[in-house]
Design a protein around this motif. Structure first.
Motif, mmCIF file in Angstrom:
data_model
loop_
_atom_site.group_PDB
_atom_site.id
_atom_site.type_symbol
_atom_site.label_atom_id
_atom_site.label_comp_id
_atom_site.label_asym_id
_atom_site.label_seq_id
_atom_site.Cartn_x
_atom_site.Cartn_y
_atom_site.Cartn_z
ATOM 1 N N ALA A 90 -73.961 -117.977 -24.042
ATOM 2 C CA ALA A 90 -73.095 -117.340 -23.047
ATOM 3 C C ALA A 90 -73.577 -115.940 -22.682
ATOM 4 N N ALA A 91 -74.283 -115.282 -23.618
ATOM 5 C CA ALA A 91 -74.755 -113.916 -23.357
ATOM 6 C C ALA A 91 -76.011 -113.886 -22.491
ATOM 7 N N THR A 92 -76.634 -115.042 -22.266
ATOM 8 C CA THR A 92 -77.865 -115.081 -21.471
ATOM 9 C C THR A 92 -77.558 -115.270 -19.997
ATOM 10 N N ASP A 93 -78.466 -114.776 -19.184
ATOM 11 C CA ASP A 93 -78.394 -114.944 -17.728
ATOM 12 C C ASP A 93 -79.763 -115.420 -17.256
ATOM 13 N N PRO A 94 -79.892 -116.687 -16.852
ATOM 14 C CA PRO A 94 -81.202 -117.218 -16.457
ATOM 15 C C PRO A 94 -81.877 -116.425 -15.338
ATOM 16 N N GLN A 95 -81.109 -115.764 -14.517
ATOM 17 C CA GLN A 95 -81.696 -114.985 -13.419
ATOM 18 C C GLN A 95 -82.168 -113.607 -13.882
ATOM 19 N N ARG A 96 -81.450 -113.030 -14.828
ATOM 20 C CA ARG A 96 -81.787 -111.681 -15.298
ATOM 21 C C ARG A 96 -82.760 -111.723 -16.482
ATOM 22 N N ASP A 97 -82.545 -112.624 -17.416
ATOM 23 C CA ASP A 97 -83.351 -112.682 -18.640
ATOM 24 C C ASP A 97 -84.586 -113.550 -18.406
ATOM 25 N N ARG A 98 -85.554 -112.974 -17.727
ATOM 26 C CA ARG A 98 -86.745 -113.719 -17.344
ATOM 27 C C ARG A 98 -87.997 -113.006 -17.834
ATOM 28 N N PHE A 99 -89.018 -113.797 -18.109
ATOM 29 C CA PHE A 99 -90.338 -113.255 -18.428
ATOM 30 C C PHE A 99 -91.179 -113.187 -17.161
#
Length: 506
Positions: A90-99
């Motif tokens: 729930a704490a992750t954001d696929p759009q923000r947490d990116r490599f």
């Protein structure tokens, strides 16, 4: 990831590979034979306990420890999957947490062209879907593999959208190939915000694997590496297929349990993801390519297989945390290395458990503060369970010789009952079950204990199951074998004395 998109990359067209029956198809059959066993076992057990209570109580302390330890794993696994990991997700954001960059090192050894095409097509599509800059280093063994890889890349539209390098293996084993590839990646000066995937050439990625895995790693800066659930697709007999499925179900439960401590016991070579700041360190490549362990009898033992244990030890010893991602599954294409079920399974167990034996000692030496308290005790239990699992069968055989076959009958009823309950709990957790699981669970425990004992006394003997590469130092095996049998005699004598068998013989 929707069921439809996942199914789109399911290798249903790969000849001979099947996933096995579903959980619900086999659950009713298990409950049908489990209920009569309970009704049969209770009166017999009551009678025997009244006559042998002191003996059973003494040995029951070992059983209590083993079942309590298994229960602790089960409870921790449920907590991690039902509460802890959902909070991480729930704490992750696929759009923000990116490599910004994803590098993939993939090793293949004499894999069918059909499998190669499916594996690389799925990998290329995953990288394109993720959208970051990508680098793929493919370590192959045949020029035809390189041509096929290029054709698959063109078909997937990879030209100009990712860097693909084919590196021919030098015939010196997987470790050597991985070391060369990792040094090549390090020389490319990947950006600090990069991820490095290590995977085998017979692992097929499902749709959305990177999109769901990478945010977990990116969001948690103290985590150095992650790995995922594995679903085996097996080519072979029904019994071999269920053996693989049971092992992966057990793995799933154990991984969830250990991950509650922000640690793992292995970073599986099938598919694991590392931060570039970890995998591109010069020492990381050396740890994999030239790893060795110290042994009190054999001195320095050069590691042959077990590259996933070497990468795990590097991450663990440098204080990084690790996480298991239970809601992401990759397909592992499996086939026993022998047509014989016994020969094939024991061959694999010799490699797996040999790697465990060679690595667990140095991990224990790191101390509970570095490994985590519960994982440290899990490592210790690995070294003890090979003996405790054999206490029951040893005592049963001794009492059977003394008092007759009724002891063996009771023991077999107890084994079927307990292993059925254990297998059912594992199946409930993993969502994978078959009526063969209880028998295969007992087979794995008994044969596995024997293999672990053999590996404990022969840690210098190593062999890849599918490559003609083996290793052992000059120390004669005879001394190791003699020491093993002497230890087994002491163990049997101890069980007989503690179990009071001699008292009943007099």
């Amino acid at each position: 990831m929707s069921a439809d998109s996942a199914a789109a990359r399911t290798p249903s067209s790969l000849s001979g590979f099947t996933a096995g029956s579903t959980f619900t198809q086999s659950l009713p059959g298990t409950l049908v034979y489990l209920a009569p066993l309970i009704a049969l076992l209770l009166p017999i057990a009551s009678h025997w306990f009244s006559q042998h209570g002191a003996m059973l109580l003494g040995l029951g302390l070992i059983g209590i420890w083993r079942y309590s330890w298994a229960s602790a794993h089960y409870l921790r696994a449920w907590i991690y999957r039902a509460y802890r990991f959902p909070m991480i997700r729930a704490a992750t954001d696929p759009q923000r947490d990116r490599f910004d960059h994803v590098a993939v090192l993939i090793t293949s050894f004499r894999i069918d062209a059909e499998v190669n095409a499916a594996v690389y097509a799925a990998l290329f599509r995953e990288l394109l879907d993720y959208g970051a800059r990508a680098t793929v280093v493919a370590c192959v063994t045949d020029p035809a593999d390189a041509q096929l890889l290029q054709a698959v890349g063109r078909a997937c539209g990879c030209d100009g959208r990712m860097d693909v390098m084919v590196m021919a293996q030098a015939g010196l084993g997987k470790r050597h190939a991985m070391g060369r590839a990792l040094r090549h990646l390090a020389s490319r000066s990947l950006p600090s915000n990069a991820a490095v995937v290590l995977m085998d050439g017979d692992t097929l990625l499902r749709a959305g694997t990177l999109e769901r895995c990478l945010p977990v790693l990116q969001r948690n800066p103290q985590v150095g590496a992650i790995t995922t659930d594995n679903l085996p697709l097996v080519r072979g007999t029904a019994i071999s297929r269920e053996w693989y499925r049971l092992r992966m179900a057990q793995r799933h439960l154990l991984m969830c349990s250990i991950s509650l401590s922000n640690r793992l016991l292995v970073l599986t070579g099938r598919f694991s993801v590392f931060r570039a700041s970890v995998a591109c360190q010069p020492g990381f490549a050396s740890q994999i390519a030239e790893d060795e362990v110290k042994h009190w009898r054999f001195g320095s033992i050069q590691m042959l297989s077990g590259d996933d244990k070497s990468s795990w030890y590097w991450v663990l010893s440098r204080g990084w945390k690790m996480l298991y991602v239970p809601d992401v599954t990759v397909y592992c294409l499996e086939e026993l290395p022998s047509k014989s079920f016994f020969a094939g399974t024991t061959s694999l167990m010799k490699r797996w458990f040999g790697n465990m034996v060679r690595n667990s000692g140095r991990a224990l030496d790191l101390g509970a503060k570095r490994t985590g308290v519960f994982p440290w005790f899990a490592l210790l239990d690995q070294r003890l369970s090979l003996w405790t699992a054999l206490v029951g069968p040893t005592l049963c055989l001794a009492l059977t010789a003394l008092q007759g076959p009724q002891v063996l009958v009771l023991y077999l009823i107890w084994v079927i009952f307990v292993r059925s309950v254990q297998a059912l709990l594992i199946g409930l957790f993993a969502g994978r079950f078959n009526v063969w699981f209880p028998l295969l669970l007992y087979y794995g425990q008994m044969v596995g204990s024997a293999v672990k004992i053999w590996a404990t006394f022969h840690p210098n003997v190593q062999k890849w199951t599918r490559q003609s590469i083996s290793g052992a130092d000059a120390t004669p095996r005879a001394s190791s074998t003699l020491l093993m049998w002497l230890t087994l005699l002491v163990f049997v004598a101890g069980v007989i004395v503690i179990g009071g068998v001699l008292d009943r013989a007099l």
